[in-house]
Structures are given as C-alpha cells and as structure tokens.
Motif scaffolding. Structure first.
Motif, PDB file in Angstrom:
ATOM      1  N   HIS A 183      -0.883 -15.783   4.244  1.00 44.09           N
ATOM      2  CA  HIS A 183      -0.229 -17.086   4.141  1.00 44.09           C
ATOM      3  C   HIS A 183      -1.070 -18.105   4.913  1.00 44.09           C
ATOM      4  CE1 HIS A 183       2.547 -20.206   5.585  1.00 44.09           C
ATOM      5  NE2 HIS A 183       3.379 -19.874   4.617  1.00 44.09           N
ATOM      6  N   SER A 184      -1.695 -19.052   4.206  1.00 46.45           N
ATOM      7  CA  SER A 184      -2.553 -20.053   4.850  1.00 46.45           C
ATOM      8  C   SER A 184      -3.555 -19.363   5.765  1.00 46.45           C
ATOM      9  CB  SER A 184      -1.707 -21.068   5.615  1.00 46.45           C
ATOM     10  OG  SER A 184      -0.821 -21.729   4.732  1.00 46.45           O
ATOM     11  N   ASN A 185      -3.470 -19.623   7.065  1.00 48.74           N
ATOM     12  CA  ASN A 185      -4.411 -18.986   7.993  1.00 48.74           C
ATOM     13  C   ASN A 185      -3.790 -17.778   8.698  1.00 48.74           C
ATOM     14  OD1 ASN A 185      -2.587 -20.450   9.460  1.00 48.74           O
ATOM     15  ND2 ASN A 185      -4.057 -21.148  11.012  1.00 48.74           N
ATOM     16  N   ILE A 186      -2.679 -17.259   8.138  1.00 49.40           N
ATOM     17  CA  ILE A 186      -1.982 -16.114   8.732  1.00 49.40           C
ATOM     18  C   ILE A 186      -2.255 -14.870   7.896  1.00 49.40           C
ATOM     19  CG2 ILE A 186       0.276 -15.125   9.295  1.00 49.40           C
ATOM     20  CD1 ILE A 186       1.230 -18.087   9.568  1.00 49.40           C
ATOM     21  N   GLU A 187      -2.702 -13.821   8.522  1.00 47.51           N
ATOM     22  CA  GLU A 187      -2.929 -12.552   7.838  1.00 47.51           C
ATOM     23  C   GLU A 187      -2.261 -11.441   8.639  1.00 47.51           C
ATOM     24  OE1 GLU A 187      -7.107 -11.993   7.304  1.00 47.51           O
ATOM     25  OE2 GLU A 187      -7.316 -13.713   5.948  1.00 47.51           O
ATOM     26  N   LEU A 188      -1.306 -10.768   8.017  1.00 53.70           N
ATOM     27  CA  LEU A 188      -0.595  -9.677   8.672  1.00 53.70           C
ATOM     28  C   LEU A 188      -0.900  -8.380   7.928  1.00 53.70           C
ATOM     29  CD1 LEU A 188       2.883 -11.374   9.257  1.00 53.70           C
ATOM     30  CD2 LEU A 188       0.967 -11.224  10.851  1.00 53.70           C
ATOM     31  N   HIS A 194       6.783 -15.089  16.105  1.00 55.07           N
ATOM     32  CA  HIS A 194       5.749 -14.232  16.681  1.00 55.07           C
ATOM     33  C   HIS A 194       5.542 -12.974  15.845  1.00 55.07           C
ATOM     34  CE1 HIS A 194       6.755 -16.686  20.248  1.00 55.07           C
ATOM     35  NE2 HIS A 194       5.489 -16.497  20.566  1.00 55.07           N
ATOM     36  N   GLU A 195       4.300 -12.558  15.758  1.00 56.56           N
ATOM     37  CA  GLU A 195       3.959 -11.381  14.951  1.00 56.56           C
ATOM     38  C   GLU A 195       4.678 -10.129  15.440  1.00 56.56           C
ATOM     39  OE1 GLU A 195       0.059  -8.658  13.843  1.00 56.56           O
ATOM     40  OE2 GLU A 195      -0.230 -10.794  14.268  1.00 56.56           O
ATOM     41  N   ASP A 196       4.829  -9.983  16.740  1.00 56.91           N
ATOM     42  CA  ASP A 196       5.484  -8.775  17.253  1.00 56.91           C
ATOM     43  C   ASP A 196       6.961  -8.730  16.855  1.00 56.91           C
ATOM     44  OD1 ASP A 196       5.947 -10.948  19.050  1.00 56.91           O
ATOM     45  OD2 ASP A 196       6.670  -9.514  20.540  1.00 56.91           O
ATOM     46  N   ILE A 197       7.597  -9.899  16.751  1.00 55.71           N
ATOM     47  CA  ILE A 197       8.986  -9.960  16.270  1.00 55.71           C
ATOM     48  C   ILE A 197       9.057  -9.491  14.831  1.00 55.71           C
ATOM     49  CG2 ILE A 197      10.874 -11.531  15.653  1.00 55.71           C
ATOM     50  CD1 ILE A 197      10.801 -11.165  18.594  1.00 55.71           C
ATOM     51  N   VAL A 198       8.139  -9.973  14.010  1.00 58.38           N
ATOM     52  CA  VAL A 198       8.099  -9.569  12.603  1.00 58.38           C
ATOM     53  C   VAL A 198       7.944  -8.054  12.491  1.00 58.38           C
ATOM     54  CG1 VAL A 198       6.803  -9.728  10.445  1.00 58.38           C
ATOM     55  CG2 VAL A 198       7.183 -11.786  11.824  1.00 58.38           C
ATOM     56  N   ARG A 199       6.980  -7.516  13.206  1.00 62.95           N
ATOM     57  CA  ARG A 199       6.701  -6.077  13.108  1.00 62.95           C
ATOM     58  C   ARG A 199       7.862  -5.223  13.602  1.00 62.95           C
ATOM     59  NH1 ARG A 199       1.712  -4.869  11.595  1.00 62.95           N
ATOM     60  NH2 ARG A 199       0.120  -6.517  11.670  1.00 62.95           N
ATOM     61  N   ALA A 244       8.950 -10.765   1.749  1.00 61.93           N
ATOM     62  CA  ALA A 244       7.744 -11.596   1.719  1.00 61.93           C
ATOM     63  C   ALA A 244       8.079 -13.075   1.542  1.00 61.93           C
ATOM     64  CB  ALA A 244       6.817 -11.122   0.596  1.00 61.93           C
ATOM     65  N   ILE A 245       9.016 -13.386   0.667  1.00 59.35           N
ATOM     66  CA  ILE A 245       9.333 -14.806   0.454  1.00 59.35           C
ATOM     67  C   ILE A 245      10.039 -15.383   1.678  1.00 59.35           C
ATOM     68  CG2 ILE A 245      11.598 -14.573  -0.683  1.00 59.35           C
ATOM     69  CD1 ILE A 245      10.681 -16.788  -2.599  1.00 59.35           C
ATOM     70  N   LYS A 294       0.861  -1.167   0.000  1.00 62.69           N
ATOM     71  CA  LYS A 294       0.000   0.000   0.000  1.00 62.69           C
ATOM     72  C   LYS A 294       0.910   1.234   0.000  1.00 62.69           C
ATOM     73  CE  LYS A 294      -3.753  -2.478   0.238  1.00 62.69           C
ATOM     74  NZ  LYS A 294      -4.759  -2.526  -0.855  1.00 62.69           N
ATOM     75  N   ASN A 295       0.387   2.389   0.345  1.00 60.44           N
ATOM     76  CA  ASN A 295       1.198   3.607   0.297  1.00 60.44           C
ATOM     77  C   ASN A 295       2.392   3.573   1.245  1.00 60.44           C
ATOM     78  OD1 ASN A 295      -0.350   4.860  -1.679  1.00 60.44           O
ATOM     79  ND2 ASN A 295      -1.793   5.687  -0.194  1.00 60.44           N
ATOM     80  N   ASP A 296       2.137   3.359   2.512  1.00 59.71           N
ATOM     81  CA  ASP A 296       3.225   3.387   3.486  1.00 59.71           C
ATOM     82  C   ASP A 296       3.247   2.146   4.370  1.00 59.71           C
ATOM     83  OD1 ASP A 296       0.896   3.934   4.771  1.00 59.71           O
ATOM     84  OD2 ASP A 296       1.624   5.681   5.878  1.00 59.71           O
ATOM     85  N   TYR A 297       2.707   1.040   3.872  1.00 60.87           N
ATOM     86  CA  TYR A 297       2.739  -0.229   4.588  1.00 60.87           C
ATOM     87  C   TYR A 297       2.471  -1.350   3.586  1.00 60.87           C
ATOM     88  CZ  TYR A 297      -2.404  -0.031   4.432  1.00 60.87           C
ATOM     89  OH  TYR A 297      -3.707   0.039   4.003  1.00 60.87           O
ATOM     90  N   TRP A 298       2.511  -2.587   4.065  1.00 60.86           N
ATOM     91  CA  TRP A 298       2.177  -3.716   3.193  1.00 60.86           C
ATOM     92  C   TRP A 298       1.487  -4.804   4.003  1.00 60.86           C
ATOM     93  CZ3 TRP A 298       5.337  -8.489   2.988  1.00 60.86           C
ATOM     94  CH2 TRP A 298       6.369  -8.500   3.937  1.00 60.86           C
ATOM     95  N   ASN A 299       0.768  -5.648   3.286  1.00 61.69           N
ATOM     96  CA  ASN A 299       0.039  -6.749   3.908  1.00 61.69           C
ATOM     97  C   ASN A 299       0.598  -8.082   3.412  1.00 61.69           C
ATOM     98  OD1 ASN A 299      -1.734  -4.834   5.077  1.00 61.69           O
ATOM     99  ND2 ASN A 299      -3.029  -4.867   3.246  1.00 61.69           N
ATOM    100  N   PHE A 300       0.522  -9.100   4.273  1.00 61.81           N
ATOM    101  CA  PHE A 300       1.037 -10.423   3.933  1.00 61.81           C
ATOM    102  C   PHE A 300       0.001 -11.473   4.320  1.00 61.81           C
ATOM    103  CE2 PHE A 300       3.228 -14.335   5.207  1.00 61.81           C
ATOM    104  CZ  PHE A 300       3.959 -14.607   4.058  1.00 61.81           C
TER     105      PHE A 300
END
Length: 413
Positions: free
Chosen positions: A234-239, A267-272, A253-254, A226-232
């Motif tokens: 994967h299976s049952n995971i949505e970020l 963990h999602e917080d690690i990713v972010r 992403a890969i 998107k403009n200043d972020y992105w979405n990912f």
C-alpha cells in the motif's frame, strides 16, 4: 406514538409494524436527524458497503483501531441473537436502557412522520454515539448505499468490499445497477477504497461525478496469499509474512487499505498481533469437530462460492449434510449450484419469517434425489444430526435467521 414505557423487545416489535410498508425517505430522515443534531459528527466516519464481507471488514477496522487506543463506535446489521449486537462502543454492547432512551428521543422527534424500522434504529444508533466522545464511527450500510439510512452521514472514507447480485428486487438485476446504488456513498474530495477486482464502469463515472478519489485493488493497493501467510502492499507500506486470518483475507486487506488511507496511525506490530484473532459468529464458525458443525450466514451465490472453497480447503473425508433455511427473494438455485459438488444431503425447511421460502418453493428448487424437507429448521437440523458420523460435517447456512432460529446462542463463542 409508541408507549414510552415499553421494554426494548416491545419497542422493536412496534417499530417493525409501524414502518413495514413504507419506502425510505432520506430527505425526511435528514430533517429529523438535523433536528436532533445528529448530522454534524465530530468523529471520523468510515462507511462500509458491499454485497458480502461488510461485517467482517467492520470488525477488522474496529479491532485494530481499538488496539491503537482510539475511541470507536460501530453500527452494524443484522444481529444474530440480540438487537444490542448492532451498536458497540469501544467494543462493548450497551445496556437495554441506553437503547430505550435513544428510542424515546427518536420517537418524540419524528412526531407523526413514519420511519422504516432501519431508519428509526439508525437514528437511534447515531443518538447513542453522540453520548460518547468518539474518535471514529464505523457505519455498515444495511442495503445498497444511495438510499440507505446510513447515507445521511457524510463519510470521510467510503469502502466497497465487492459487488455481486443480491437483493435484486431492490437494487436491480445487474452488477451495473447494484454498483450504482453502492457508489451512492461516495463523497466529494474523500477517498473511496474499492475491493472489487472487476469494477463496473458506473463506479468510475460516479467517482468523476462526485469528485471522490478512488483507491482500487491491484492498482493502488495489493495483497497476495502464500501457503501459510500473506503479503500486503500500500503506497510506501509493505507488510510481508502476515499471519492468516479467520475472516476472508480480501476483507482483512481492504480494512488495512482503508486504515492506511485514513491517516490514523496503525503500528505494524498491532497489525501482526491482532489480525488473526478477528472473527465474527456465523462466519464459517466451527462449533464442533466430532462431527464438524459449521455455521455460516451465506445467503447469495457469491458468499456460497467462498463457502465452497473453505469446505474444500478442509479436505474432510466424510460427507457434508447441509441444513439450510432461506428467504424466498434469494437466488436459491444459484446458491445450490455453488455448493452442489460439496453437499451430499440437503435438509431444508421454512424459517419463522414472512419472507421465508415455503415448502413448495423449496421443493421446486432443491435437488430431488438427496433433499429432505421439514416443517421447521429445528426438525431439519435434528434429523441431520441423527444421521451423521464423526467424520462428517453438518453445515448450517442460508440466512442470519437460520442460525438464530436454531438457538445456537447456547454455544455462542
């Protein structure tokens, strides 16, 4: 046999000479690796290949796994300034003495058999990994995949970042032939994550033949900027609303896709918290802003296209001065065509390498009206620097060798 008392730099010089005219022999390589007990890795193996983005994908994998507390070994190539960059244990470089000890072991085991430079150092990297209790090893393929020295190890997750034309003298001149070589890393009953959107048929055929499980972008996993972020997804995971990264989003992403398929807990917080800080020197690295000085190792049209897009995103008011050194076996015209609408002046010169494009080749491929050719890359850079204004850009690119030769390690971040 090499003198066992050599320094690391002496070892490397001798290795380059010993195997410089030899072709790869994985059967021989495997026999030596087996003798040294290097094939039975206890760690989980990620093997990463692709035309571009291998290094940044590996860097993202490494960072996230380390932040989760895993013990991680990374083997990557080439290096920019120091050979020790090629092997990291838990994010750290090893002492020269550890590399020399590994070299000694490989030298004794090979006896009279000749190994290429890359075969030798790959065995040495595996030997180093064996000295540590690692949960995960990340192997970056040097060239292609099927006949690459890293392919003696059976991976648990295979990754192909993308497929474009490069190293055509070795891998072939079509995407189909290149895809055949890269899909040589597939293994039976394991997952292979594919980041290429336009997948050549040979990849699907090889997946069926090897009984690998393909996980394809835009089919099994997805990402969207998107403009200043992105979405990912994967299976049952949505970020949602992930922070933008310093490396190409496609590679981030890969890496995420492969991690989630691996089964390791991320963990999602690690990713972010971590993905926006991952970077590699020489990948659109800005080392000055007045004027802008940008370093990039782009050395094929696919990478040059990405570089062109990055430059356009900057919306710079000044002019772009390109300082480029390049190898003769690269698609020089294809690279120039990707950047000709961005670059105002070209400053080029031969590199200090036997594979370099010489002055005659440079003269025959670069535009006549806005190109200056120099004796060496330092002269080219100094001339460009003397001409730029504060609002301009100096873009240094064309090869890992171009950047390392300019001794930018003095300002290496």
């Amino acid at each position: 046999m090499i003198n066992q008392n050599c320094s690391l730099s002496m070892w490397l010089k001798k290795l380059e000479k010993i195997g410089e005219k030899k072709t790869s022999d994985l059967i021989l390589l495997k026999s030596i690796a087996k003798k040294l007990d290097l094939l039975d890795c206890k760690a989980f193996i990620f093997t990463v290949t692709g035309t571009n983005g291998k290094g940044t994908t590996c860097a993202m994998l490494e960072r996230l796994l380390l932040k989760e507390g895993y013990q991680v070994g990374l083997y990557t190539s080439p290096h920019l300034f120091n050979y020790r960059e090629r092997v990291r244990i838990n994010g750290l470089l090893l002492d020269e003495t550890e590399h020399i000890t590994a070299f000694k072991s490989i030298e004794l085991a090979r006896k009279s058999f000749i190994l290429t430079y890359f075969e030798f150092i790959t065995l040495a990297a595996l030997h180093l990994f064996r000295n540590y209790s690692l949960d995960i090893i990340i192997l970056e393929v040097g060239l292609g995949g099927r006949l690459d020295a890293t392919n003696i190890i059976d991976s648990d997750i295979s990754i192909i970042t993308n497929i474009a034309i490069d190293h055509s003298n070795v891998l072939g001149k079509t995407r189909e032939s290149i895809a055949r070589e890269k899909s040589g890393i597939f293994r039976k009953d394991t997952i292979s994550v594919i980041g290429e959107i336009n997948i050549p048929d040979i990849i699907k055929k090889n997946a069926i033949k090897t009984h690998t499980i393909l996980k394809k972008i835009n089919v099994d996993w997805h990402w969207k900027k998107k403009n200043d972020y992105w979405n990912f997804f994967h299976s049952n995971i949505e970020l949602y609303k992930l922070p933008l990264t310093q490396i190409p989003l496609s590679n981030a992403a890969i890496a995420l896709a492969a991690l989630y398929y691996s089964g390791f807990k991320i963990h999602e917080d690690i990713v972010r918290r971590c993905i926006s800080s991952v970077k590699l020197p020489g990948r659109f690295q800005i080392i000055s802003t007045t004027p802008y000085i940008i370093l990039d190792v782009a050395h094929n049209p696919h990478a040059a296209s990405y570089l062109s897009n990055k430059l356009e995103e900057m919306n710079i008011k000044g002019k772009i001065y390109a300082v480029i050194g390049i190898l003769k076996d690269k698609d020089i015209i294809g690279i120039i065509n990707e950047l000709k609408n961005n670059v105002h002046y070209w400053f080029t010169a031969p590199l200090q390498n036997i594979r370099t494009a010489n002055k005659k080749q440079l003269k025959n491929t670069f535009p006549i009206h806005n190109t200056s050719i120099f004796n060496n890359i330092n002269e080219a850079y100094n001339h460009a620097f003397s001409m730029v204004k504060k609002e301009d850009i100096i873009l240094v690119f064309g090869s890992f060798l171009t950047i390392s030769e300019l001794f930018f390690d003095k300002i290496y971040e």
